[in-house]
Design a protein around this motif. Structure first.
Motif, PDB file in Angstrom:
ATOM      1  N   VAL A  40       0.847  -1.184   0.000  1.00  0.00           N
ATOM      2  CA  VAL A  40       0.000   0.000   0.000  1.00  0.00           C
ATOM      3  C   VAL A  40       0.891   1.245   0.000  1.00  0.00           C
ATOM      4  O   VAL A  40       1.670   1.447   0.933  1.00  0.00           O
ATOM      5  N   PRO A  41       0.789   2.086  -1.047  1.00  0.00           N
ATOM      6  CA  PRO A  41       1.649   3.266  -1.123  1.00  0.00           C
ATOM      7  C   PRO A  41       1.165   4.392  -0.208  1.00  0.00           C
ATOM      8  O   PRO A  41      -0.023   4.534   0.053  1.00  0.00           O
ATOM      9  N   ALA A  48       7.220   7.520  -3.166  1.00  0.00           N
ATOM     10  CA  ALA A  48       6.235   7.004  -2.206  1.00  0.00           C
ATOM     11  C   ALA A  48       6.799   5.816  -1.426  1.00  0.00           C
ATOM     12  O   ALA A  48       7.469   4.959  -1.978  1.00  0.00           O
ATOM     13  N   GLN A  49       6.534   5.813  -0.138  1.00  0.00           N
ATOM     14  CA  GLN A  49       6.881   4.680   0.713  1.00  0.00           C
ATOM     15  C   GLN A  49       5.736   3.663   0.619  1.00  0.00           C
ATOM     16  O   GLN A  49       4.606   4.013   0.295  1.00  0.00           O
TER      17      GLN A  49
END
Length: 71
Positions: A40-41, A48-49
């Motif tokens: 899940v970004p 994005a992590q």
């Protein structure tokens, strides 16, 4: 409701169309997940992590049109 001959191009539209079609028919959709990994970004873009979610077990979606009363 959307045009039944229209093609769905993404998962959210598919889910909404399926829910709309089943609402009012006392339908139930059950999903079973066994070690499903989902990344899940935190946002959009290259920086994005991502958080990893692992799903095990079931999920049931029950539809209703809101017009029926509980017995």
């Amino acid at each position: 409701m959307s045009n039944p001959t229209q093609h769905t191009n993404n998962w959210p539209d598919l889910a909404v169309g399926l829910f709309d079609r089943l609402t009012g028919r006392q339908a139930e959709i059950s999903y079973r997940f066994d070690n499903m990994h989902l990344r899940v970004p935190s946002g959009t873009g290259d920086e994005a992590q991502h958080a990893e979610w692992v799903l095990n077990g079931g999920l049931t979606v029950t539809t209703s049109d809101g017009s029926s009363s509980p017995n």
